[in-house]
Structures are given as C-alpha cells and as structure tokens.
Motif scaffolding. Structure first.
Motif, mmCIF file in Angstrom:
data_model
loop_
_atom_site.group_PDB
_atom_site.id
_atom_site.type_symbol
_atom_site.label_atom_id
_atom_site.label_comp_id
_atom_site.label_asym_id
_atom_site.label_seq_id
_atom_site.Cartn_x
_atom_site.Cartn_y
_atom_site.Cartn_z
ATOM 1 N N TYR A 65 57.866 30.218 30.264
ATOM 2 C CA TYR A 65 59.155 29.733 29.764
ATOM 3 C C TYR A 65 59.288 28.227 29.997
ATOM 4 O O TYR A 65 59.798 27.497 29.130
ATOM 5 C CB TYR A 65 60.309 30.455 30.452
ATOM 6 N N TRP A 114 63.094 32.404 24.335
ATOM 7 C CA TRP A 114 63.931 33.419 24.971
ATOM 8 C C TRP A 114 63.130 34.661 25.374
ATOM 9 O O TRP A 114 63.460 35.343 26.340
ATOM 10 C CB TRP A 114 65.075 33.826 24.037
ATOM 11 N N ARG A 173 70.021 28.504 30.546
ATOM 12 C CA ARG A 173 69.593 29.514 29.564
ATOM 13 C C ARG A 173 68.579 30.474 30.189
ATOM 14 O O ARG A 173 68.654 31.690 29.980
ATOM 15 C CB ARG A 173 69.005 28.801 28.357
ATOM 16 N N LEU A 228 69.469 34.478 30.579
ATOM 17 C CA LEU A 228 68.662 35.483 29.884
ATOM 18 C C LEU A 228 67.939 36.389 30.866
ATOM 19 O O LEU A 228 67.830 37.605 30.654
ATOM 20 C CB LEU A 228 67.659 34.795 28.961
#
Length: 471
Positions: A258, A264, A311, A315
């Motif tokens: 990531y 995502w 983020r 997530l």
C-alpha cells in the motif's frame, strides 16, 4: 518482479523510487568480517558447551528448563555436513543462473526448502509425525479429528474447556489449520511435512518484503535462505509456533504494497490479514512498531501524506471490522472475548507456575539468542551499530531498530516467561533481514556462507542433545 524499492526516493523528490543496492567494495569490509567471524566463534563455543551438556536452555531459577536427553557423538555432525554441502551447491547454482533469472532462483530455493530443513534437523530421533500426533507436544491435531471445522468454531466457547492444554490456551486458528491441511491428508507424518512447507512461506514473504523496502535482490535472497535456517524454527518444527511468522509477515508485506501503490485493495487485504494474525497467534502483533516505523519513514520521505495514511487506517479498520462481524454472524465466534480469555490465562499461568519476572526479563534475551542463532545475534549487533552510526532515517535502520524495539518491549512487558525459545521465532525470522544485509555488504559470498554454516552447526549439535520437543 519489479526493480524499484519502497522508501528510496529522496525526501524532496517527486519521481518514482529507484533501486538502491547494497554498496559492495572490492574486499569484505573489516567490521563485517569481524562480526561474522566473532559470531561463528560464539557458535563453536556454544556447540562445545552443548556437547558437554553445559549450554543453558531455560532457567532453573525461572522454573522452566529444556532438559538434556542425549550425549554427543560425531555422527550428529552428519546433518551439518549435508546441509553445508546443499547450501554451497545451491549458491553455486544461484551464481550460474545470474541476476536476470530471479524468479527461477527463488523457485529453486523454495523447492529445496523442505528437503534442506529436514536434512539439517535429521539428527533428531523424534519424527515429525510423532510430534504432530502427540497431545503433550502438540495438542491441536487431536481436536481436529474429534470435531469438524464448523462445529469447532461455532461451539468453541463450549468445548474449549475440554481441549488439551495448548489448544485450550490458544486461539482456534491453529486447530483450524489442521482442518485445512486435513483436506490433503490426516496422516501425522504427511502433516508434519505440510506444516514445514507452510512455515517456509515465511521465508518467501521476507523475500518479498525486502524487495519492497530495500529493492536489493541479493539481500532478499540471503534473507530468504537464513529464514529457512533459523535454529528456533528448526528446533520446534512441526510445532505451530514455526508457522506464526507467516500471518504477520503477510500483513507487513501488504502494508508495504500500500505504501508503494496506495491502492484500496492492499489496505482491505491488510485488514483481513490482521484479523488472521489475531485468529492464529496474537503475540506477533507487537510488530506494529515496525508498521509505525515504516509509515513514519514514508511520511518523512513524502512517499505518503496525511490523507493517504488516514485512508489506509480507515480501510484497514473497516476490513478488519467486516471480518470480525462476519465471523460473529456466520459462526457466532467473538474474537475479542476469546482473546481476553487467552491473555488472562497466560497471565494466570505465570503466577501459578511461579515464574518470576526478574529472572525472565534477563533469561528471555538468552533464549532469543538460542532461537535466532548466536552468529545471527553477533551480526545483528553490528547492524544495530551501523544503523545508529549512519543515521536512523534509512529503510534498513527502520527495520533493524523497530525489530529490536519489539524485542525490548516483549521482554520488559513480562508476558513471556518460560518456553520462550519458541515464542521468539516470529521475531527471529524477521531479524534475519539485517543479518542478510550485513552479509550482502561484502562482494564475496564467504560471510554469508559462514553465517549459514554456523546456524546449521548450532542446530545439528543442539537438536539431538536438548529436548526442545518430546512427545
């Protein structure tokens, strides 16, 4: 496989990261040679002490020791000789294949992983199958035969009190691994080999992690090989502590993916993998210190901004929550209730067994050296000094120092008291990365060969002498 590496761009650069290989001079740097040879010397001393039945494993004052069960004989060195010959042959083949056949090289080492490990620990008179089938040594196999996977999970709160000791005081993921492997075979001997293969996946994940963070093929390959030879892993195969590094290394690799791509999907997979860590063995979650170190370095180097971090966290938590709620709804299994019971049992056990904190806060470090390998600890000492000397704002420094912070935290918190050689396996596997990095600083292969040989010597001389596992 890509050629880039994570966190290698300059802080002010907006371009894509580029590989930063380990610098190799014409000769082996003197500090590297000293660290490697000193570690090899320590290993020889340990082997001699083991042959004289004087090498401590555990603590009498701490009310836990691994007893000696055999006397030294020269035949014990045959697995060492076979292991060294195999590693040298594979290193020669690696050189012949060259750097352009990376996938083939990695595949070759992975194909050799299980046979190599079985050769190195061949002097142990207890078979893998006997260990798997023993409730005393490994109490996760028999529950997998008594209960179906669905019944085991849905009725876990009711049946946990009827289980053998280790299954009762652990999360259900370990028994369910036997259910999963039971699709292939329920024969204990076959399962012992299967668990060795699953455990070896940790070496592949370390390889992938190094390729992401450091971008150096040589360091990554050295780390893969050393992970296969970690003494603690080989002592305790096929006990499932040898599999414990796999879920946390998977999570750490997904985390670095990531940081590279900010997609995502990596964050969602990370959330699911963290649930798996809780579900299988929660102790490695202290590796969160390494996650934090890499995230901080990514922020400093502007590979990640505040929104990207938010983020990622959002997530990941959402995916974890979805896994938690899904298990609650489908199977009625509450992860956190189970976790609280396991932690309470561990604390209570230390009190009931009269294992004092002040003894184990010192003895744990000796058990870590026994697990990671005396040569690895010596080389790790040099890697630590180098990390501080050159500056902590480097990827290898972040990996090394965060790993040592995990070691210090677990030692000081005092949860692990007794039997800690096997509990350090997940961290010992991870800390093979700085050991491999030090070896790769030499353009010569001999420092790595010496480290690998020393680790195999330690295993060959101590495994048949000390009862790390007995059915």
């Amino acid at each position: 496989m890509h050629d880039g590496s994570l966190l290698t761009a300059e802080r002010t650069s907006s371009t894509a990261p580029v590989p930063v290989p380990v610098v190799a001079a014409g000769r082996t740097p003197r500090p590297v040679a000293v660290a490697v040879l000193a570690g090899a010397g320590l290993t020889v001393v340990a082997a001699v002490l083991a042959a004289m039945r004087m090498l401590p494993a555990g603590s009498r004052a701490g009310t836990w020791r691994y007893r000696y069960v055999g006397w030294f004989s020269w035949e014990m060195l045959l697995p060492f000789a076979g292991g060294v010959a195999a590693v040298l042959a594979l290193l020669w083949l690696t050189h012949r294949l060259g750097t352009r056949r990376e996938r083939l090289t990695v595949g070759m080492w992975l194909a050799a992983a299980v046979p190599l490990q079985l050769v190195v620990r061949a002097a142990d008179e207890v078979s893998l199958g006997a260990i798997v089938a023993s409730d005393r040594a490994n109490s996760f196999y028999s529950p997998s035969l008594r209960f179906g996977a669905y019944e085991y999970l849905t009725r876990f709160a009711d049946i946990v009190h009827t289980l053998p000791q280790h299954a009762r005081s652990n999360m259900p993921g370990k028994t369910l691994l036997y259910h999963l492997l039971g699709v292939v075979s329920t024969n204990p001997a076959v399962l012992g080999i299967a668990i060795t293969a699953v455990s070896s996946l940790g070496a592949l994940l370390v390889y992938l992690l190094v390729r992401e963070v450091l971008g150096d093929r040589r360091v990554a390959l050295y780390a893969l090989i050393l992970c296969l030879l970690v003494p603690g892993r080989l002592y305790f195969l096929p006990i499932l502590n040898a599999v414990s590094p796999v879920p946390i290394l998977l999570a750490l690799w997904l985390f670095t993916r990531y940081l590279r791509a900010a997609h995502w999907g990596w964050a969602v997979a990370l959330g699911g993998s963290l649930y798996l860590v809780f579900f299988f063995e929660p102790l490695p979650l202290v590796m969160g210190l390494t996650f934090a170190a890499l995230a901080a370095l990514a922020l400093y180097r502007r590979q990640l901004d505040g929104f990207g971090l938010l983020r990622l966290v959002s997530l990941t938590l959402a995916a974890f929550a979805a896994a938690y709620l899904g298990m609650r709804l489908l199977f009625g299994y509450d992860l956190f209730v189970n976790l609280a019971a396991v932690l309470a049992d561990a604390t209570d056990f230390n009190e009931r067994a009269h294992r004092p904190y002040d003894v184990w806060v010192v003895r744990n470090l000796g058990d870590f050296a026994l697990c990671a390998g005396f040569v690895a600890v010596a080389v790790l000492g040099y890697a630590t000094w180098d990390a501080v000397r050159r500056g902590v704002l480097r990827p290898i420094a972040a990996l090394t120092l965060s790993g040592l912070a995990v070691l210090a935290f677990l030692d000081l918190v005092g949860i692990n008291r007794g039997e800690t050689t096997r509990l350090w396996i997940f961290l010992a596997v991870f800390l093979m990365i700085p050991v491999a990095w030090v070896c790769a600083r030499s353009p010569r292969v001999w420092p790595f060969a010496v480290v690998a040989a020393a680790m195999m010597l330690q295993v060959a001389t101590t495994t048949p002498m000390i009862a790390f596992i007995r059915p």
